[in-house]
Design an enzyme around this catalytic site. Structure first.
Site, PDB file in Angstrom:
ATOM      1  N   ILE A  18       0.846  -1.206   0.000  1.00  0.00           N
ATOM      2  CA  ILE A  18       0.000   0.000   0.000  1.00  0.00           C
ATOM      3  C   ILE A  18       0.879   1.253   0.000  1.00  0.00           C
ATOM      4  O   ILE A  18       0.640   2.187  -0.772  1.00  0.00           O
ATOM      5  CB  ILE A  18      -0.970  -0.027   1.203  1.00  0.00           C
TER       6      ILE A  18
ATOM      7  N   ARG B 275      -3.798   1.669  10.733  1.00  0.00           N
ATOM      8  CA  ARG B 275      -4.561   1.300  11.915  1.00  0.00           C
ATOM      9  C   ARG B 275      -4.436   2.397  12.964  1.00  0.00           C
ATOM     10  O   ARG B 275      -3.349   2.951  13.173  1.00  0.00           O
ATOM     11  CB  ARG B 275      -4.038  -0.010  12.523  1.00  0.00           C
TER      12      ARG B 275
ATOM     13  N   GLU C 126     -12.552   2.035  17.082  1.00  0.00           N
ATOM     14  CA  GLU C 126     -13.578   2.334  16.067  1.00  0.00           C
ATOM     15  C   GLU C 126     -14.901   1.696  16.479  1.00  0.00           C
ATOM     16  O   GLU C 126     -14.881   0.588  17.014  1.00  0.00           O
ATOM     17  CB  GLU C 126     -13.147   1.754  14.712  1.00  0.00           C
TER      18      GLU C 126
ATOM     19  N   HIS D 145     -13.223   4.558   8.070  1.00  0.00           N
ATOM     20  CA  HIS D 145     -12.551   3.305   7.666  1.00  0.00           C
ATOM     21  C   HIS D 145     -13.059   2.781   6.311  1.00  0.00           C
ATOM     22  O   HIS D 145     -13.688   1.733   6.229  1.00  0.00           O
ATOM     23  CB  HIS D 145     -12.698   2.226   8.753  1.00  0.00           C
TER      24      HIS D 145
HETATM   25  C1  GLV Z   1      -8.674  -2.991   6.185  1.00  0.00           C
HETATM   26  O1  GLV Z   1      -8.509  -2.121   6.958  1.00  0.00           O
HETATM   27  C2  GLV Z   1      -7.942  -4.217   6.177  1.00  0.00           C
HETATM   28  O2  GLV Z   1      -7.055  -4.441   7.006  1.00  0.00           O
HETATM   29  O3  GLV Z   1      -8.254  -5.037   5.308  1.00  0.00           O
END
Ligand code: GLV
Length: 317
Positions: A156, A236, A265, A283
């Site tokens: 990512i 996170r 959350e 999220h």
């Molecule tokens: C989303 O937050 C994931 O960890 O897939």
């Protein structure tokens, strides 16, 4: 047929697939199961298809029936599961990497743009009407030429870096190890957090939550950032000490924030809500039809692979 508890609703086509592959227990009301209820429902099950909203801590895992051999998490992150306890109990834990990289990176870029360009304030003013354009109205920070620090240059982080670079940002990163030059793609490596933070006009948090990363962005480390830095988090909430970040916003040490993830959350620290310069999302990282479909299908395939071969390439414990 293996009996599988699916703790949350999946998109329709994925539930159809699960129904074909397993004797599936669905959650038709998509209720958030308590730990007690989850344990009760898993009675007689061979596996659990869990989601990031299920807190599978040590105590809960220890109460699962002996029959449960796999927890297939419908997420790339697995901070909601106590891996060591699962391992001790002989339960394989799997995740859904790769398939959500693009969607999550898109939200990562949105957080950077939204925080830098004061999107929250802009949306509020546009909705309220009566705003008055002027040469200095809602002036934000331009991305072009700005340094982006990426904390955690995994899949990512690399995708965010690629898009940010195309927008003219200068990329720095910190990772446990330096990447090969093709993956680095011109980014500058820092072998420690402090050095990365001192170079981060904008910080993008992309690393997994783990014992090592909890509260990594805290009162002390925030001070390494340049004055008026921007902090974004697509990974996170556990990685950030909320009070320290809110205090930094109050003092204008941090100019703006872009967050998609939070501790506890959905009950985010109310201190974030008082800040106009907080661009906050609920999220949404992987929330596209393509990605949620691919994630659920992979979570199902992980269970199939495990029961067919005794192993799974996406095993994380
Ligand atoms: C989303 O937050 C994931 O960890 O897939």
């Amino acid at each position: 047929m293996k009996k599988i508890l699916i703790t949350r609703r999946l998109l329709k086509s994925c539930e159809v697939k699960a129904e074909k592959n397993f004797d599936s227990i669905f959650n038709s009301n998509d209720e958030l199961y308590s730990q007690k209820k989850l344990v009760e429902l898993s009675s007689g099950c061979d596996g659990i298809l869990s989601s990031l909203t299920d807190k599978l801590d040590s105590d809960t895992i220890n109460k699962l029936p002996e029959t449960v051999k796999i927890i297939s998490n419908f997420a790339v992150g697995f901070g909601n599961i106590d891996l060591d306890t699962a391992k001790k109990r002989g339960i394989t834990v799997t995740n859904t990497p790769d398939v959500l990289t693009d969607a999550t990176a898109e939200i990562g870029v949105l957080l950077i743009l939204g925080a830098c360009r004061r999107a929250s304030e802009g949306i509020e003013s546009a909705r309220a009407g009566g705003w008055k354009w002027s040469a200095d109205y809602l002036i934000g920070k331009q991305l072009t030429g700005t340094r982006l620090g990426i904390l955690g240059m995994g899949r990512i982080g690399q995708k965010i870096a690629k898009v940010a670079k195309s927008l003219g940002m200068i990329i720095h990163y910190h990772n446990r190890s330096k990447l090969s030059s093709d993956k680095e793609n011109g980014a500058v490596y820092h072998d420690n957090l402090k050095d990365l933070l001192t170079q981060s006009d904008v910080l993008s948090i992309c690393c997994p939550a783990s014992k090592e990363t909890v509260d990594m962005i805290n009162k002390e480390t925030i001070e390494y950032l340049p004055q008026g830095a921007i902090v974004t988090n697509v990974a996170r909430g556990d990685i950030v000490d909320d009070e320290a970040l809110i205090d930094a916003l109050n003092r204008r040490k941090v100019y703006a924030i872009g967050l998609d993830v939070y501790k506890n959350e959905p009950n985010l620290n109310p201190g974030y809500l008082n800040h106009k310069s907080a661009f906050i999302l609920p999220h949404l990282g992987s929330a596209t039809k393509e990605t949620r479909t691919a994630m659920a299908n992979l979570a199902i395939d992980n269970i199939d692979e495990f029961f067919k071969t005794g192993n799974c390439k996406n095993k994380v414990n």
